[in-house]
Design a protein around this motif. Structure first.
Motif, PDB file in Angstrom:
ATOM      1  N   HIS A 146       0.809  -1.229   0.000  1.00 33.40           N
ATOM      2  CA  HIS A 146       0.000   0.000   0.000  1.00 33.40           C
ATOM      3  C   HIS A 146       0.841   1.279   0.000  1.00 33.40           C
ATOM      4  O   HIS A 146       0.342   2.344   0.353  1.00 33.40           O
ATOM      5  N   ASP A 147       2.096   1.165  -0.395  1.00 33.32           N
ATOM      6  CA  ASP A 147       2.946   2.353  -0.478  1.00 33.32           C
ATOM      7  C   ASP A 147       2.498   3.204  -1.667  1.00 33.32           C
ATOM      8  O   ASP A 147       2.339   2.703  -2.779  1.00 33.32           O
ATOM      9  N   ALA A 148       2.308   4.486  -1.428  1.00 30.38           N
ATOM     10  CA  ALA A 148       1.806   5.384  -2.484  1.00 30.38           C
ATOM     11  C   ALA A 148       2.767   5.488  -3.649  1.00 30.38           C
ATOM     12  O   ALA A 148       2.353   5.807  -4.781  1.00 30.38           O
ATOM     13  N   ARG A 149       4.040   5.213  -3.423  1.00 25.37           N
ATOM     14  CA  ARG A 149       5.026   5.315  -4.499  1.00 25.37           C
ATOM     15  C   ARG A 149       4.860   4.223  -5.546  1.00 25.37           C
ATOM     16  O   ARG A 149       5.437   4.303  -6.637  1.00 25.37           O
ATOM     17  N   ALA A 150       4.071   3.192  -5.242  1.00 27.30           N
ATOM     18  CA  ALA A 150       3.885   2.082  -6.175  1.00 27.30           C
ATOM     19  C   ALA A 150       2.956   2.451  -7.331  1.00 27.30           C
ATOM     20  O   ALA A 150       3.086   1.905  -8.433  1.00 27.30           O
ATOM     21  N   GLU A 151       2.021   3.365  -7.115  1.00 30.38           N
ATOM     22  CA  GLU A 151       1.016   3.635  -8.130  1.00 30.38           C
ATOM     23  C   GLU A 151       1.599   4.178  -9.437  1.00 30.38           C
ATOM     24  O   GLU A 151       1.210   3.724 -10.513  1.00 30.38           O
ATOM     25  N   PRO A 152       2.546   5.128  -9.404  1.00 25.98           N
ATOM     26  CA  PRO A 152       3.145   5.570 -10.674  1.00 25.98           C
ATOM     27  C   PRO A 152       3.856   4.433 -11.430  1.00 25.98           C
ATOM     28  O   PRO A 152       3.867   4.415 -12.658  1.00 25.98           O
ATOM     29  N   ALA A 174       2.719   3.105 -15.167  1.00 25.06           N
ATOM     30  CA  ALA A 174       3.647   2.981 -16.288  1.00 25.06           C
ATOM     31  C   ALA A 174       3.557   1.595 -16.920  1.00 25.06           C
ATOM     32  O   ALA A 174       3.575   1.449 -18.150  1.00 25.06           O
ATOM     33  N   LEU A 175       3.430   0.577 -16.078  1.00 23.52           N
ATOM     34  CA  LEU A 175       3.311  -0.792 -16.589  1.00 23.52           C
ATOM     35  C   LEU A 175       1.976  -1.009 -17.293  1.00 23.52           C
ATOM     36  O   LEU A 175       1.922  -1.618 -18.371  1.00 23.52           O
TER      37      LEU A 175
END
Length: 352
Positions: free
Chosen positions: A320-326, A330-331
Motif C-alpha cells: 500500500h505504499d503510495a510510491r507504487a502507483e506511478p 507505467a506498466l
C-alpha cells in the motif's frame, strides 16, 4: 615497441602488447565451456568453434597479434565510484545501465583508433597485412590480452590489471609481422573471491568459469526471448548489463579514467526513473541511444528489461505504499503492447 606505445597513448589507449598466435593450450577449456552449454543462445560461439583459438585460420597470414586496452570510466568519475555505483542498486525505482554503455559505442571508438594506430605503424615501417578487431569476430580477446601482458584472467573471467583494474575495453590488430611477444602478467587474485560471492544470479559457477545463461549481462543484452522467471527477481534494477563483479573487485580502486570524451555518460542514462524509461517510444529510444551500444538490443528488449526492473521495484516497496502507483501506471500503459514478449514481462511485473 616504445614508439608504438607512444602512438597508442596519443590515440587514447592505456597500453599495448604483442601476443603470438599459438593458443592451442586454450582450446580444451573453450571446447569444455561450449560443451557445457554455458554460451547459452550465443550460437555464433559454437559455430566458430576452434577458429577463435586459431588466429592464423581466421586471418590467413597472421603471425602476431597487437593487443590494446582502453580505459572507459568517464573522465569525471569521482573517487569512491564503486560505492556510488553500488548505492544505485539500493534505489529500486532508478534504472541502472552498465558504466561502459552510458557513452558512445566502444566498437566504433576502438575500431577507428586501432585503424589509426595501424596506419601510424605503416608510415614508419611500410605497408603490412593486417585486420582490426574489437569484440566483433571469433577472437579470444581475453586470452590474447592475458598472454600479451595486459593483465591476468580474474575469477570472473575478465582481464585484470594491477594498474587499471578491469574497467577497460580490449582490441586487437592481427598482423603478418613477426613481432617479439610481450611477457604475460602473473595472477594477483589470491584467495579473494569477492566477484563470485557478489554475483546476484550465481553465474560464476567456479573460479574462471562463467555460465552466461545466468549472467545478467547476457540476459539483458544477448538473450532475445523471455527471461527465466526464477532469475527475474535477482536482476533488481539492472536494465542493461551488470557491473557487480567489477564493483566488488578490490583491484578496481586503481581503475583509470578514459582519456576521451566518448565514454562520458549521456543525459538520461544515469540516475533515471524506470517509469520514464518504460515510457520511451521507439523513436525516443532510438534518438537517445543513437551511436551508443544500447541501441543494439532494440526497443522491444529494452521494454522487456525495464518491465522486469519495475516489477522488482514494486516488490521492494511496502504494501500500500503510495510510491507504487506511478510504477503500476507505467506498466499498465504497456499492457497492450503489440509484442508478446513485452506483454508477458509487463504482466509478470504487475503481479509483483
Amino acid at each position: 615497441m616504445a614508439g608504438v606505445r607512444n602512438w597508442a597513448r596519443a590515440l587514447g589507449f592505456s597500453q599495448v602488447g604483442v601476443a603470438g598466435v599459438d593458443l592451442s593450450s586454450a582450446e580444451p577449456g573453450l571446447m569444455q565451456w561450449l560443451a557445457a552449454g554455458f554460451h547459452g543462445g550465443m550460437g555464433y560461439m559454437a559455430a566458430h568453434g576452434l577458429k577463435r583459438a586459431r588466429p592464423a585460420e581466421l586471418v590467413p597470414g597472421t603471425v602476431s597479434v597487437i593487443t590494446a586496452r582502453m580505459n572507459y570510466l568517464p573522465r569525471a568519475t569521482p573517487e569512491g565510484w564503486q560505492a556510488i555505483e553500488l548505492r544505485r542498486l539500493e534505489r529500486p525505482r532508478e534504472g541502472v545501465v552498465s558504466l561502459y554503455a552510458r557513452g558512445r559505442d566502444y566498437h566504433k571508438v576502438l575500431r577507428a583508433r586501432l585503424q589509426k594506430l595501424q596506419e601510424r605503424i605503416a608510415r614508419e615501417i611500410g605497408p603490412f597485412g593486417h585486420r582490426v578487431f574489437t569484440d566483433s569476430a571469433p577472437v579470444l580477446e581475453a586470452e590474447l590480452a592475458a598472454r600479451s601482458g595486459q593483465g591476468w584472467r580474474g575469477k570472473h573471467t575478465l582481464v585484470l590489471s594491477r594498474e587499471a583494474g578491469s574497467m577497460f575495453f580490449l582490441g586487437e590488430i592481427y598482423v603478418d609481422l613477426a613481432l617479439p611477444a610481450t611477457p604475460p602478467a602473473s595472477s594477483h587474485c589470491g584467495s579473494c573471491q569477492a566477484c563470485i560471492d557478489v554475483c546476484p544470479t550465481r553465474a560464476i559457477v567456479a573460479p574462471h568459469r562463467l555460465d552466461a545463461r545466468r549472467c545478467i549481462s547476457y540476459l539483458t543484452i544477448e538473450h532475445d526471448g523471455p527471461i527465466d522467471e526464477a532469475l527475474r527477481p535477482l536482476m533488481g534494477n539492472r536494465v542493461y548489463g551488470c557491473d557487480d563483479c567489477q564493483l566488488a573487485c578490490p583491484w578496481n580502486k586503481y581503475a583509470g579514467r578514459s582519456a576521451l570524451p566518448d565514454f562520458d555518460a549521456r543525459d538520461g542514462l544515469s540516475g533515471a526513473a524506470l517509469a520514464d524509461w518504460l515510457g520511451w517510444s521507439e523513436a525516443e529510444f532510438l534518438r537517445r541511444t543513437e551511436g551508443g551500444p544500447i541501441r543494439r538490443i532494440g526497443h522491444e528488449r529494452w521494454l522487456r528489461n525495464v518491465a522486469v526492473a519495475l516489477g522488482n521495484a514494486l516488490a521492494a516497496l511496502p504494501a500500500h505504499d503510495a510510491r507504487a502507483e506511478p510504477l503500476r501506471a507505467a506498466l499498465r500503459a504497456r499492457a497492450g503492447h503489440p509484442s508478446a514478449l513485452v506483454r508477458e514481462h509487463v504482466q509478470w511485473a504487475l503481479g509483483r
